[in-house]
Design a protein around this motif. Structure first.
Motif, PDB file in Angstrom:
ATOM      1  N   LEU A 194      -2.276  76.784   2.298  1.00 29.94           N
ATOM      2  CA  LEU A 194      -2.005  77.579   1.102  1.00 29.94           C
ATOM      3  C   LEU A 194      -3.258  77.727   0.244  1.00 29.94           C
ATOM      4  CD1 LEU A 194       0.261  79.127  -0.244  1.00 29.94           C
ATOM      5  CD2 LEU A 194       0.853  77.067  -1.515  1.00 29.94           C
ATOM      6  N   ILE A 195      -4.070  76.679   0.175  1.00 26.83           N
ATOM      7  CA  ILE A 195      -5.325  76.769  -0.571  1.00 26.83           C
ATOM      8  C   ILE A 195      -6.268  77.754   0.116  1.00 26.83           C
ATOM      9  CG2 ILE A 195      -7.342  75.466  -1.364  1.00 26.83           C
ATOM     10  CD1 ILE A 195      -5.536  73.009  -1.562  1.00 26.83           C
ATOM     11  N   ALA A 196      -6.307  77.692   1.445  1.00 29.02           N
ATOM     12  CA  ALA A 196      -7.142  78.630   2.199  1.00 29.02           C
ATOM     13  C   ALA A 196      -6.688  80.064   1.977  1.00 29.02           C
ATOM     14  CB  ALA A 196      -7.089  78.288   3.681  1.00 29.02           C
ATOM     15  N   SER A 197      -5.382  80.287   1.976  1.00 29.23           N
ATOM     16  CA  SER A 197      -4.855  81.634   1.796  1.00 29.23           C
ATOM     17  C   SER A 197      -5.130  82.161   0.403  1.00 29.23           C
ATOM     18  CB  SER A 197      -3.349  81.639   2.069  1.00 29.23           C
ATOM     19  OG  SER A 197      -3.100  81.341   3.417  1.00 29.23           O
ATOM     20  N   ALA A 198      -5.057  81.296  -0.608  1.00 23.72           N
ATOM     21  CA  ALA A 198      -5.357  81.719  -1.977  1.00 23.72           C
ATOM     22  C   ALA A 198      -6.782  82.251  -2.068  1.00 23.72           C
ATOM     23  CB  ALA A 198      -5.151  80.559  -2.941  1.00 23.72           C
TER      24      ALA A 198
END
Length: 341
Positions: A194-198
């Motif tokens: 999720l951090i990567a996608s943000a």
């Protein structure tokens, strides 16, 4: 000079306003439906009155906005992605609380604890759907439809990764032969994705090139790994005066975090301690920590956190973030990876 604190002061109200637009009450719908969602987001108390409850740090939406401004000089294009990623995060938290039987979150009763499993599951499903609706609802009408489609695709891919990570997290608890490698695979889905996608969505919204998008995604993945490993270290060896948490709470709950799994693979005595079904009192918790220390579990985890931290900085430097927002990204990394709580 604009600092990270300045960006938080300026952009957090933007994030909250966008989230409230997406979660705006529909007058013909049952009041409790939105009440539960607003409660989970920290906006109201259990009676429905406005609340000053802790709302989470909103790190993921801030990351998307900062990346966008660091790429194109403007955070505005990433506002739909920022709201969507925060809603996906909260959908996963709401469901995790049910699956983990967590009675509290952010020092308040969880939704399932107040309104039951069935309503809480349904509320989580609603946040999942609203995350998808956030993209078209908040997008500038002039936004290229291909970009919106790509953002929605990433939201779906990430949601699937989150569920994979949660599956692995639950499976680890019953897996006697789990290894640190298994745990890192779980982190990849549950925390880092999720951090990567943000970060990636912030770059996409700002029309970054493919190479830059990939660097920001890799930056977010490494940041997610480093953040979680450091969190595991702080739970066992952090100063409770700084963390505000009970020392070694994960051990008391027999959670298989990275240092624990390393210790279990190197200490038969720790294996016996964890296998014993008797509650772990303070003396046995201290014994577990001593066993972890004896096999070098802390050093192993801290070295891995350092390695992921170095990868994080390397990918961020390769992305070449520009301006004050670029400097703020480096500040954000420093804040997250050198925290004491």
């Amino acid at each position: 000079m604009t600092t990270l604190a300045d960006y938080f002061a300026r952009l957090l109200p933007v994030v909250e306003a966008d989230l409230q637009i997406v979660l705006q009450v529909r007058e013909t719908w049952p009041p409790l439906f939105y009440h539960m969602l607003h409660y989970h987001m920290g906006w109201v108390d259990e009676m429905g009155s406005p609340s000053q409850a802790v709302r989470g740090k909103r790190i993921r939406p801030m990351l998307a906005l900062l990346v966008s401004e660091a790429v194109c000089g403007d955070y505005q294009p990433a506002r739909p992605a920022a709201a969507a990623v925060e809603l996906i995060h909260n959908f996963s938290l709401l469901h995790d609380d049910i699956q983990d039987r967590s009675p509290t979150r952010r020092n308040r009763p969880t939704v399932w604890k107040l309104w039951g499993d069935r309503q809480a599951i349904n509320a989580g499903d609603a946040l999942f759907a609203l995350a998808h609706l956030a993209v078209p609802r908040l997008a500038d009408p002039a936004t290229d439809q291909a970009i919106l489609n790509r953002l929605l695709q990433i939201i779906d891919e990430t949601s699937l990764e989150l569920t994979r990570g949660q599956h692995l997290d639950m499976a680890l608890e019953d897996q006697a032969s789990a290894t640190p490698s298994d745990y890192l695979d779980m982190i990849a889905g549950k925390t880092a994705a999720l951090i990567a996608s943000a970060a990636q969505m912030g770059a996409i919204a700002a029309h970054a090139g493919e190479d830059v998008q990939c660097q920001y995604r890799a930056f977010g993945m490494s940041l997610g790994f480093a953040f979680q490993v450091l969190d595991d270290v702080l739970d066992i060896w952090g100063d409770p005066a700084s963390t505000g948490k009970e020392v070694a709470r994960d051990i008391r709950e027999r959670k298989k975090t990275l240092p624990v799994l390393y210790g279990l693979s190197h200490s038969a005595e720790l294996q016996l301690l964890y296998a014993d079904e008797q509650p772990l009192d303070q003396a046995r918790i201290e014994q577990a920590v001593a066993l972890l220390n004896s096999v070098g579990a802390r050093e192993y985890a801290e070295e891995l956190a350092r390695a992921y931290s170095e990868e994080t900085i390397a990918h961020l430097e390769a992305a070449r973030p520009q301006g004050a927002a670029g400097q703020a990204l480096f500040e954000l990394v420093d804040m997250l990876l050198h925290r004491q709580h």
